[in-house]
Write a protein that holds these residues in place. Structure first.
Motif, mmCIF file in Angstrom:
data_model
loop_
_atom_site.group_PDB
_atom_site.id
_atom_site.type_symbol
_atom_site.label_atom_id
_atom_site.label_comp_id
_atom_site.label_asym_id
_atom_site.label_seq_id
_atom_site.Cartn_x
_atom_site.Cartn_y
_atom_site.Cartn_z
ATOM 1 N N LYS A 127 0.822 -1.209 0.000
ATOM 2 C CA LYS A 127 0.000 0.000 0.000
ATOM 3 C C LYS A 127 0.858 1.262 0.000
ATOM 4 O O LYS A 127 0.557 2.232 -0.691
ATOM 5 C CB LYS A 127 -0.915 0.016 1.237
ATOM 6 C CG LYS A 127 -2.059 -0.971 1.186
ATOM 7 C CD LYS A 127 -3.119 -0.512 0.204
ATOM 8 C CE LYS A 127 -4.367 -1.360 0.307
ATOM 9 N NZ LYS A 127 -5.412 -0.921 -0.643
ATOM 10 N N ASP A 151 8.689 3.467 6.881
ATOM 11 C CA ASP A 151 7.499 2.724 7.291
ATOM 12 C C ASP A 151 6.871 2.086 6.060
ATOM 13 O O ASP A 151 6.990 2.599 4.943
ATOM 14 C CB ASP A 151 6.494 3.618 8.030
ATOM 15 C CG ASP A 151 6.032 4.799 7.207
ATOM 16 O OD1 ASP A 151 5.269 4.587 6.251
ATOM 17 O OD2 ASP A 151 6.423 5.937 7.514
ATOM 18 N N ILE A 196 3.330 -0.095 4.671
ATOM 19 C CA ILE A 196 1.958 -0.563 4.888
ATOM 20 C C ILE A 196 1.679 -1.674 3.881
ATOM 21 O O ILE A 196 1.821 -1.476 2.672
ATOM 22 C CB ILE A 196 0.932 0.571 4.714
ATOM 23 C CG1 ILE A 196 1.190 1.690 5.729
ATOM 24 C CG2 ILE A 196 -0.488 0.033 4.884
ATOM 25 C CD1 ILE A 196 0.244 2.863 5.591
ATOM 26 N N TYR A 235 3.182 -1.734 9.077
ATOM 27 C CA TYR A 235 1.750 -1.665 9.397
ATOM 28 C C TYR A 235 1.014 -2.704 8.547
ATOM 29 O O TYR A 235 1.339 -2.890 7.374
ATOM 30 C CB TYR A 235 1.173 -0.282 9.081
ATOM 31 C CG TYR A 235 1.785 0.860 9.848
ATOM 32 C CD1 TYR A 235 1.243 1.290 11.053
ATOM 33 C CD2 TYR A 235 2.903 1.522 9.364
ATOM 34 C CE1 TYR A 235 1.802 2.342 11.754
ATOM 35 C CE2 TYR A 235 3.473 2.579 10.050
ATOM 36 C CZ TYR A 235 2.916 2.988 11.246
ATOM 37 O OH TYR A 235 3.469 4.033 11.930
ATOM 38 N N THR A 295 -2.802 -3.995 7.166
ATOM 39 C CA THR A 295 -4.205 -3.636 6.976
ATOM 40 C C THR A 295 -4.865 -4.714 6.122
ATOM 41 O O THR A 295 -4.189 -5.350 5.306
ATOM 42 C CB THR A 295 -4.322 -2.253 6.288
ATOM 43 O OG1 THR A 295 -5.696 -1.881 6.182
ATOM 44 C CG2 THR A 295 -3.713 -2.276 4.898
#
Length: 461
Positions: free
Chosen positions: A229, A243, A245, A280, A282
């Motif tokens: 993402k 970071d 995702i 992260y 999701t």
């Protein structure tokens, strides 16, 4: 070893080397009045300042994160490298001004064995220091040490130029000393600009491209079932921070997702050992069609024609995935004089033709509209009819379950409509938004003097 940390140790010995070189160059430069050697002395003096800055920058950057610096102190190395770039450019300014002065007012340059000896010694020392600094800089990804290594590397190039200048002065070509000084300045300017660009990119959090390629290639190869993402990366001194995702299938449990994230983090750190990355997780939005699939379906729905019938227009196409099935809603504009029976046959034929091309579509909901050249305007006395038209339009869409409230405000033939509609709770936000846009579009076609439409959507409970 004087210092346990090799970064601090190599930075300290660079200070010692810079002091030694500055001293011997200054003594011989003043004694011989050689601009080339004096330029080298100033260059080494500024190398000393840069080496001191590097030493303290490396020392501070090694400190762990604290309550005031949550991401550590790595940026101090980038900042020190920028200061060193400025120091190099100041050096060039002095050399160029002095060279121009000597062009206009030549000075006598005395050449002796010490003139050559000091430059040869400087080349040897500079080579050893630049090699040691560059080795540790690569091992630790230290931009401050890399900048310091660059300082000593430029000394090697400039010393060679000065050495050639001294040779020409010795054979009665004194202007060569000034030319050598200018060439040294040009070399330093070019290298300083390259270092400055790299340092500024780091200070402005410019993305390190090589690391992005390594991470994306790794994810595509090892975790092809996951969806990337977002990936953000930046340099902070010797460290890469970022970071990531990733979207995992909806069937993954929280524990499974956590294990996947830890696994990805561990493997990324094996590929890039100086990275600090936060993962992260999701869930995938599996109710959405990919953009390529949506475009393919849209093109076929828009371009399909019925033999012997002129479809005036196919518009307001919406394609969505619901409970793992694909549906389509659209409007077909036909001749207003066409009989309803014939119009129905046309839509059935159209649906069969589309499904022969796209058998995965579960159903196509078709709204037939008559083609008319004129549209009437609605005013205050037509509120009831406006309400009826709105209900008729909402009934075209199977995922609209109920009209919760509806109000019409009319003023001087300008209409404002406000409504709340209830939709199936399982659809995603994109589909809900598309449906409301289609309702608004349909309403404006039938009532062109609407000034504003506000439709609020709520899920079915």
């Amino acid at each position: 070893m004087l210092f346990k940390d090799k970064k601090i140790s190599v930075a300290f010995w660079s200070i010692v080397a810079a002091v030694f070189l500055t001293s011997i160059k200054l003594i011989v430069g003043v004694a011989t009045n050689s601009l080339g050697i004096l330029a080298e002395a100033l260059h080494s003096a500024l190398d000393f300042v840069a080496a001191v800055i590097t030493f303290f920058a490396v020392y501070i950057s090694n400190k762990p994160p604290d309550k005031d610096h949550h991401f550590g102190h790595g940026k101090i190395e980038n900042f020190s490298a920028l200061i060193e770039t400025g120091i190099l450019l100041i050096t060039c300014g002095w050399i160029i001004l002095e060279a121009l002065e000597r062009f206009n007012h030549p000075v006598n340059v005395e050449i002796n064995i010490f003139s050559f000896l000091v430059i040869i010694v400087a080349i040897i020392v500079d080579y050893e220091r630049s090699k040691a600094l560059l080795k540790v800089a690569k091992e630790t990804n230290s931009q401050a040490l890399e900048a310091d290594a660059l300082h000593f590397s430029t000394d090697i190039l400039s010393s060679i130029v000065v050495l050639l200048g001294l040779v020409f002065v010795a054979i009665n070509f004194p202007i060569a000393d000034v030319i050598a000084g200018l060439i040294v300045a040009i070399i330093i300017i070019w290298i300083s600009v390259q270092l400055g660009k790299k340092t500024i990119r780091s200070l402005l959090d410019h993305e390190p491209k090589n690391e992005r390629i390594l991470i994306t290639n790794f994810l595509q190869k090892e975790f092809s079932d996951l969806e990337l993402k977002r990936l953000r990366l930046r340099e902070s001194g010797p460290q890469i921070q970022g970071d990531l995702i990733i979207a995992v299938p909806n069937s993954y449990s929280i524990i499974e997702s956590h294990i996947v994230a830890n696994n990805i983090e561990h493997k990324i750190k094996q590929i890039i050992d100086n990275i600090d990355i936060l993962i992260y997780v999701t869930p995938k939005n599996e109710s959405e069609l990919s953009q390529d699939t949506y475009n393919q379906y849209y093109t076929i729905l828009k371009s399909t024609t019925v033999p012997g019938i002129q479809l005036m227009e196919i518009h307001d196409i919406i394609i969505y995935k619901f409970t793992e099935k694909i549906f389509a809603d659209l409007h077909i504009l036909l001749e207003s004089k066409l009989l309803l029976k014939r119009a129905h046959e046309v839509t059935e034929t159209y649906e069969k033709l589309v499904k022969s091309k796209l058998p995965e579509i579960e159903s196509i909901h078709i709204h037939i509209e008559p083609f008319e050249d004129q549209q009437r305007k609605f005013g205050k006395s037509d509120d009831y009819e406006v309400r009826a038209i709105f209900h008729k339009i909402c009934n075209r869409y199977i995922i609209i379950k109920k009209i919760k409230d509806f109000s019409v405000i009319s003023n001087k033939n300008q209409i404002i409509i406000q409504s709340t509609i209830i939709m199936d709770s399982k659809i995603d936000l994109n589909t809900a938004h598309r449906i409301t846009e289609l309702v608004e579009s349909d309403l404006l076609k039938e009532i062109p003097n609407i000034q504003r439409i506000t439709i609020h959507t709520e899920p079915e409970l």
